[in-house]
Design a protein around this motif. Structure first.
Motif, mmCIF file in Angstrom:
data_model
loop_
_atom_site.group_PDB
_atom_site.id
_atom_site.type_symbol
_atom_site.label_atom_id
_atom_site.label_comp_id
_atom_site.label_asym_id
_atom_site.label_seq_id
_atom_site.Cartn_x
_atom_site.Cartn_y
_atom_site.Cartn_z
ATOM 1 N N PHE A 199 0.834 -1.207 0.000
ATOM 2 C CA PHE A 199 0.000 0.000 0.000
ATOM 3 C C PHE A 199 0.866 1.252 0.000
ATOM 4 O O PHE A 199 0.667 2.173 -0.790
ATOM 5 N N MET A 200 1.865 1.276 0.880
ATOM 6 C CA MET A 200 2.714 2.457 1.008
ATOM 7 C C MET A 200 3.517 2.696 -0.267
ATOM 8 O O MET A 200 3.688 3.823 -0.709
ATOM 9 N N HIS A 201 3.992 1.608 -0.869
ATOM 10 C CA HIS A 201 4.794 1.790 -2.076
ATOM 11 C C HIS A 201 3.930 2.262 -3.240
ATOM 12 O O HIS A 201 4.358 3.090 -4.030
ATOM 13 N N ILE A 202 2.706 1.752 -3.328
ATOM 14 C CA ILE A 202 1.826 2.210 -4.399
ATOM 15 C C ILE A 202 1.492 3.688 -4.189
ATOM 16 O O ILE A 202 1.426 4.461 -5.134
ATOM 17 N N PHE A 203 1.344 4.069 -2.944
ATOM 18 C CA PHE A 203 1.064 5.482 -2.685
ATOM 19 C C PHE A 203 2.246 6.373 -3.011
ATOM 20 O O PHE A 203 2.070 7.526 -3.394
ATOM 21 N N ARG A 204 3.429 5.819 -2.856
ATOM 22 C CA ARG A 204 4.612 6.602 -3.236
ATOM 23 C C ARG A 204 4.558 6.885 -4.741
ATOM 24 O O ARG A 204 4.792 8.012 -5.175
ATOM 25 N N ILE A 205 4.174 5.875 -5.529
ATOM 26 C CA ILE A 205 4.085 6.067 -6.976
ATOM 27 C C ILE A 205 2.940 7.010 -7.323
ATOM 28 O O ILE A 205 3.018 7.800 -8.249
ATOM 29 N N ARG A 206 1.884 6.933 -6.524
ATOM 30 C CA ARG A 206 0.717 7.769 -6.789
ATOM 31 C C ARG A 206 1.091 9.259 -6.735
ATOM 32 O O ARG A 206 0.466 10.084 -7.399
ATOM 33 N N GLU A 207 2.098 9.582 -5.949
ATOM 34 C CA GLU A 207 2.529 10.973 -5.877
ATOM 35 C C GLU A 207 2.903 11.513 -7.257
ATOM 36 O O GLU A 207 2.668 12.676 -7.552
ATOM 37 N N PHE A 208 3.508 10.660 -8.102
ATOM 38 C CA PHE A 208 3.891 11.124 -9.437
ATOM 39 C C PHE A 208 2.662 11.534 -10.240
ATOM 40 O O PHE A 208 2.704 12.488 -11.013
ATOM 41 N N SER A 209 1.566 10.779 -10.062
ATOM 42 C CA SER A 209 0.360 11.137 -10.819
ATOM 43 C C SER A 209 -0.195 12.462 -10.302
ATOM 44 O O SER A 209 -0.778 13.237 -11.061
ATOM 45 N N MET A 210 0.006 12.727 -9.011
ATOM 46 C CA MET A 210 -0.440 14.007 -8.471
ATOM 47 C C MET A 210 0.390 15.148 -9.069
ATOM 48 O O MET A 210 -0.136 16.210 -9.370
ATOM 49 N N GLU A 211 1.679 14.878 -9.233
ATOM 50 C CA GLU A 211 2.535 15.918 -9.813
ATOM 51 C C GLU A 211 2.132 16.182 -11.267
ATOM 52 O O GLU A 211 2.107 17.321 -11.726
ATOM 53 N N LEU A 212 1.779 15.105 -11.946
ATOM 54 C CA LEU A 212 1.319 15.236 -13.327
ATOM 55 C C LEU A 212 0.044 16.086 -13.376
ATOM 56 O O LEU A 212 -0.112 16.969 -14.219
ATOM 57 N N ALA A 213 -0.853 15.821 -12.433
ATOM 58 C CA ALA A 213 -2.085 16.592 -12.362
ATOM 59 C C ALA A 213 -1.770 18.070 -12.162
ATOM 60 O O ALA A 213 -2.408 18.948 -12.751
ATOM 61 N N GLN A 214 -0.740 18.315 -11.355
ATOM 62 C CA GLN A 214 -0.349 19.693 -11.089
ATOM 63 C C GLN A 214 0.129 20.387 -12.368
ATOM 64 O O GLN A 214 -0.187 21.549 -12.603
ATOM 65 N N ILE A 230 -0.780 19.713 -15.451
ATOM 66 C CA ILE A 230 -1.851 19.901 -16.424
ATOM 67 C C ILE A 230 -2.893 20.883 -15.926
ATOM 68 O O ILE A 230 -3.364 21.746 -16.656
ATOM 69 N N SER A 231 -3.274 20.729 -14.657
ATOM 70 C CA SER A 231 -4.434 21.483 -14.208
ATOM 71 C C SER A 231 -4.090 22.529 -13.168
ATOM 72 O O SER A 231 -4.952 23.282 -12.746
ATOM 73 N N GLY A 232 -2.859 22.564 -12.717
ATOM 74 C CA GLY A 232 -2.484 23.582 -11.752
ATOM 75 C C GLY A 232 -2.775 23.203 -10.322
ATOM 76 O O GLY A 232 -2.478 23.963 -9.408
ATOM 77 N N GLY A 233 -3.372 22.033 -10.104
ATOM 78 C CA GLY A 233 -3.648 21.618 -8.738
ATOM 79 C C GLY A 233 -3.482 20.123 -8.625
ATOM 80 O O GLY A 233 -3.526 19.403 -9.624
ATOM 81 N N ARG A 234 -3.275 19.648 -7.394
ATOM 82 C CA ARG A 234 -3.116 18.202 -7.235
ATOM 83 C C ARG A 234 -4.403 17.474 -7.590
ATOM 84 O O ARG A 234 -4.398 16.315 -7.972
ATOM 85 N N LYS A 235 -5.493 18.143 -7.423
ATOM 86 C CA LYS A 235 -6.767 17.595 -7.850
ATOM 87 C C LYS A 235 -7.141 18.349 -9.112
ATOM 88 O O LYS A 235 -6.964 19.544 -9.177
ATOM 89 N N VAL A 271 -14.776 24.398 -18.892
ATOM 90 C CA VAL A 271 -15.822 25.390 -19.126
ATOM 91 C C VAL A 271 -16.557 24.991 -20.397
ATOM 92 O O VAL A 271 -16.042 24.206 -21.181
ATOM 93 N N VAL A 272 -17.765 25.527 -20.549
ATOM 94 C CA VAL A 272 -18.507 25.213 -21.761
ATOM 95 C C VAL A 272 -17.694 25.684 -22.949
ATOM 96 O O VAL A 272 -17.257 26.832 -22.992
ATOM 97 N N GLY A 273 -17.438 24.768 -23.876
ATOM 98 C CA GLY A 273 -16.689 25.126 -25.075
ATOM 99 C C GLY A 273 -15.205 24.853 -24.989
ATOM 100 O O GLY A 273 -14.498 25.082 -25.951
ATOM 101 N N GLY A 274 -14.722 24.379 -23.870
ATOM 102 C CA GLY A 274 -13.289 24.091 -23.839
ATOM 103 C C GLY A 274 -12.715 23.950 -22.447
ATOM 104 O O GLY A 274 -13.317 23.371 -21.565
ATOM 105 N N MET A 275 -11.497 24.503 -22.315
ATOM 106 C CA MET A 275 -10.728 24.354 -21.084
ATOM 107 C C MET A 275 -10.276 25.722 -20.612
ATOM 108 O O MET A 275 -10.240 26.684 -21.373
ATOM 109 N N ARG A 276 -9.891 25.788 -19.339
ATOM 110 C CA ARG A 276 -9.383 27.052 -18.827
ATOM 111 C C ARG A 276 -7.869 27.129 -18.852
ATOM 112 O O ARG A 276 -7.304 28.198 -18.747
ATOM 113 N N ARG A 277 -7.212 25.984 -18.929
ATOM 114 C CA ARG A 277 -5.768 26.012 -18.732
ATOM 115 C C ARG A 277 -5.082 25.174 -19.790
ATOM 116 O O ARG A 277 -5.481 24.056 -20.063
ATOM 117 N N ASP A 278 -4.079 25.747 -20.374
ATOM 118 C CA ASP A 278 -3.338 25.062 -21.428
ATOM 119 C C ASP A 278 -2.027 24.525 -20.848
ATOM 120 O O ASP A 278 -1.664 24.827 -19.716
#
Lengths: 306, 578
Positions: free
Chosen positions: B307-322, B324-329, B335-342
């Motif tokens: 569990f702990m090791h998988i969570f360590r890897i999960r951190e990388f996906s959080m960084e990836l989210a950061q 793309i979207s500017g936040g860990r989540k 928005v209607v018609g597209g996206m807010r962040r490139d």
């Protein structure tokens, strides 16, 4: 009289030192899990002290048994430690230090633990408690068979005498039955110390904290400490019979014992940290059958006089 | 035209009053309410449909009727590899029925198609339309102390002066579980707050010794009334932010589905770059959600190390989210018609590095977990979801794919940028926890590959479409996407003044809860938490389960007293004779 004195000293020292080794085990476990973990080796002391300061709560349906069980468990664990000749091994043998007393104290602790769980009225705790007894059903035959071989070889059930005989070289690993019995006893010791993959006491995910579920605050702290004591008693039992080398000076003997038991306690992390818990009716039973086979071999070896 | 084969087959038995296509692959047919159950059954079992949602709508202000929309995804029964429709025939069929306001009843579909059971119960709770012959007409969504005769989704019911007085805590009625008294059965409560799930759901496990004989559960403890909130107060600039709050993990999938439903209803074209970004975000969600679930499936069996090791890897996906979207989540982006962040080239480069690290480490950890026999033993043969049960209840996501059914909405109804992306639908035979976790692991690798393809094929251009479309009142459409737990379906009917007339959100787990009871049976209590965990529950959905016999295909709903009697006496099983 001196025996009693050293017996008490031995229990107090081990009871106070045991959480330190638990702390080491926790730090090591955290490192293996790529976590930071507790800041130092004293986290278990802080946990127990913190828990001890907290109030007690008990379910409405619980009786006096539930309330006093943690203390009773702690006392039983301490009595088990007192049984094992460590500091007083150089003195004349006393009747209290006996394999049967030790084994029955262990069974008593398990019984109290189970009954208190049922008494809590929490169905999860009751299921956990009944499974704890089931573990006893699997382990005790192995334990008794292994010890029976030792007792037959030594001709006595007194731990001080057995220990003296092993150290003097009268009995020992050159007797095949004794050597094989040590293997199955090692398994039984590990299971009895309640560690993963055999533990259920803290099977929080599967059985919602299992048997410890309803204790809180000081009760929980004491129950927790009692389980650590029991683990040390089980390791001590193995050391006293199968690895009895030690000083006769009580203080040195105690120090060496702590180091040896501590190494066992901490090294067990390498087993309990990896893999998942066994299910009682499948993997656990297979393992227990295997261990029972080994202990039977030991008994047969004794009977055929090898 | 798409869907004509189904319409022609239906026409042989049923009078179709009206056909409406908007967009092209979403076909709405209007039938008489007496024909409803048979129409849905034919589409479901004879033509290979899966019930994806049912929208009860109060259209009294528009045409004086309540309206029900049963939406089916036509993709084939999928019980065997060749039992699948060709890609050009796959479409959405919606069966629409009018229910007069002065006689709000309709014949229940549940008797023929068990998958409809919650939808019809929820329709009663929310709109007060009664399914005649619904085997279990008890309430589902509203709380136990909800007053009779108040239906929140009616347009006229939730004025503040209608708001019910709160009950005093001690006067609240209890939910009636089937308490077995005696008979050697132990009643083990799991929840409402359970240690493996930080969300409320109350399970009752009826056990003989260690073995679970049956289970009962009560959910919807935190119904937030979002659908009502949306139609009253929100405009389309706010809708996306409301929809993403449906879930803490697959929030992005909800936001996208909700916004895309609004876009599809007016046929708005979203720039390709925005489409690719939407896909990347959804796959990032899948990465961290699946890793969470695999980790938890190890943890509930006591394997904290994995569990702990998988969570360590999960951190990388959080960084990836950061990145793309500017936040860990991945909140706050659609928005209607597209996206807010490139994202820029530097971000893409870093993203590719992260994907590389994640892939290597994931493979290592998974191999280690697979080498651990005790772990694999704990997963194998536990919580089996029978293929037919999955079919009958229209299960979704890794739950259905773990039962050997090749069902993935990215593959059946490709949306956004998926037409340019190669990916493999991961499904495994077996139906146990092991199969589901293997599906998740394989999907993780697929997600990494999809994100990589998106990065590499990333189109240039704007990320928001010009806002030149006019919202047409009463235009409606549904949007689908594959969230980590399965397909999310959002349905929107536009209202006037840039507001929503009706928003229907169907989260993935809503379709998965029913089968849980079958997964519990004949397992030990020690595995109960593992089984709940392996379906990756999103606590927003169920109550009582319809029992389906796999062989005779009859369904029957156990009443409270039936089950109670049976659990007490263990004689005369209510399932006998099915």
């Amino acid at each position: 009289m001196e025996v009693i004195f050293w017996m008490i000293i031995q229990v107090i020292v081990i009871a106070f030192a045991a959480p330190f080794f638990d702390g080491i085990a926790r730090v090591l476990r955290a490192r293996l899990q790529s976590r930071k973990g507790p800041p130092d080796f004293f986290q278990t002391y802080r946990d127990i002290i913190k828990l001890y300061k907290r109030g007690r709560t008990a379910p409405k349906c619980a009786h006096w048994f539930f309330t006093y069980a943690p203390y009773f468990m702690y006392a039983t664990g301490a009595a088990m430690l007192a049984c094992i000749p460590i500091a007083y091994s150089g003195y004349e043998s006393i009747g209290f230090s006996d394999i049967f007393i030790l084994v029955y104290l262990g069974a008593l602790l398990k019984f109290v633990f189970g009954v208190a769980s049922v008494d809590s009225g929490n169905p999860f705790a009751a299921v956990g408690g009944s499974r704890e007894q089931m573990i006893g059903v699997f382990v005790e035959p192995v334990l008794i068979m292994s010890l029976l071989v030792v007792m037959l070889v030594a001709g006595t059930s007194n731990l001080v005498d057995i220990r003296a005989m092993v150290r003097a070289g009268e009995i020992g690993y050159f007797i095949p039955a004794f050597a094989v019995a040590s293997i199955s006893f090692l398994w039984a010791m590990y299971v009895e110390s309640g560690r993963n993959p055999y533990d259920l006491a803290e099977a929080e995910q599967e059985l919602q904290e299992g048997v410890l579920g309803e204790w809180s605050g000081s009760d929980f702290g004491i129950a927790h400490a009692a389980l650590i004591l029991k683990q040390f008693a089980m390791i001590g039992m193995f050391l006293a019979i199968f690895e009895p080398w030690n000083f006769t000076n009580p203080i040195l003997a105690l120090a060496v014992f702590l180091v040896k038991a501590g190494v066992f306690y901490v090294a067990a992390v390498f087993i309990d940290n990896f893999g998942s818990r066994y299910k009682l009716i499948s993997s656990f039973r297979q393992n227990a059958t295997f261990a029972l086979g080994i202990s039977t071999v030991a008994l047969i070896l004794y009977i055929v006089g090898a | 035209m798409k869907g004509d084969i189904f319409i022609n087959k239906l026409k042989e038995k049923i009078t179709i009053k009206d056909i409406y296509r908007m967009p092209e692959e979403q076909i709405t047919i209007t039938v008489d309410r007496s024909d409803l159950p048979e129409t849905v059954r034919m589409l479901y079992y004879d033509m290979g449909g899966w019930l994806v949602t049912m929208i009860p709508n109060d259209e009294r202000p528009l045409n004086g009727n309540f309206v029900l929309y049963y939406t089916l995804s036509m993709e084939g029964g999928k019980m065997s590899p060749d039992d699948e429709l060709p890609a050009e025939d796959k479409c959405w069929m919606t069966v629409k029925v009018y229910i007069p306001a002065n006689d709000p009843t309709y014949p229940s579909v549940t008797r023929l198609v068990p998958a409809a059971v919650w939808y019809e119960r929820e329709a009663y709770d929310m709109l007060g339309v009664v399914a005649e012959g619904l085997p279990d007409p008890r309430r589902l969504v509203v709380s136990d102390d909800w007053p009779d005769g108040l239906y929140p989704m009616r347009k006229d019911s939730m004025e503040y002066n209608f708001r019910p007085d709160p009950y005093a805590h001690e006067d609240e009625p209890d939910y009636k579980f089937n308490h077995p008294e005696g008979g050697g059965l132990v009643d083990v409560p799991l929840g409402p707050l359970h240690i493996t799930s930080d969300e409320p759901g109350h399970f009752r496990l009826y056990c003989e010794g260690d073995q679970i004989i049956d289970a009962d559960y009560r959910l919807f403890y935190q119904h937030r009334g979002m659908e009502k909130l949306a139609e009253n107060r929100m405009n389309y600039d706010q809708m996306g932010y409301l929809a993403e709050r449906v879930c803490g993990i697959c929030g992005y999938a909800h936001a996208t589905a909700c916004i895309e439903a609004a876009e599809r209803a007016v046929d708005m074209e979203v720039p390709r770059r925005a489409q690719a970004l939407r896909i990347i975000n959804q796959e990032i969600e899948r990465l961290h959600s699946h890793m969470l679930n695999i980790g938890l499936a190890c943890e509930v069996t006591g394997n904290i190390n994995a569990f702990m090791h998988i969570f360590r890897i999960r951190e990388f996906s959080m960084e990836l989210a950061q990145l793309i979207s500017g936040g860990r989540k991945t909140y706050g982006n659609v928005v209607v018609g597209g996206m807010r962040r490139d994202i820029n080239g530097k971000g893409i480069k870093r993203g590719l590095e992260l994907l590389e690290t994640m892939e290597t480490q994931l493979r290592e950890v998974w191999d280690a977990v697979m080498d651990d026999e005790s772990q694999v033993d704990r997963w194998k043969g536990v919580g089996i979801l029978d293929k037919q049960v999955a079919r009958d209840f229209s299960a979704v996501g890794p739950n259905v794919r773990g039962s050997g059914i090749k069902r993935d909405t990215r593959y059946d109804h490709p949306y956004d940028f998926h037409d340019e992306i190669d990916f493999e639908v991961c499904y495994e035979e077996g139906g146990d926890v092991f199969a589901r976790e293997t599906v998740r692991y394989r999907e993780l690798l697929q997600s990494i590959s999809i994100i990589r393809q998106c990065f590499e094929l990333m189109p240039t251009g704007d990320i928001v479409a010009p806002q030149n479309k006019i919202i047409v009142p009463q235009a409606y459409a549904l949007a689908n996407n594959e969230a980590p737990r399965g397909e999310n379906i959002h349905w929107i009917m536009h209202g006037g003044a840039q507001k929503v007339y009706r928003w229907r959100c169907r989260a993935a787990t809503y379709n998965n809860w029913p089968s849980l009871r079958f997964q519990f049976r004949n397992n030990t209590i020690a595995d109960a938490a593992l089984i709940v965990c392996s379906m990756d529950p999103c606590y927003s959905c169920t109550d009582r389960v319809t029992v389906v016999d796999v062989k005779s295909k009859k369904s029957k709903i156990l009443t409270h007293s039936d089950l109670k009697r049976y659990s007490q006496t263990l004689k005369n099983s209510p399932l006998r004779g099915m």
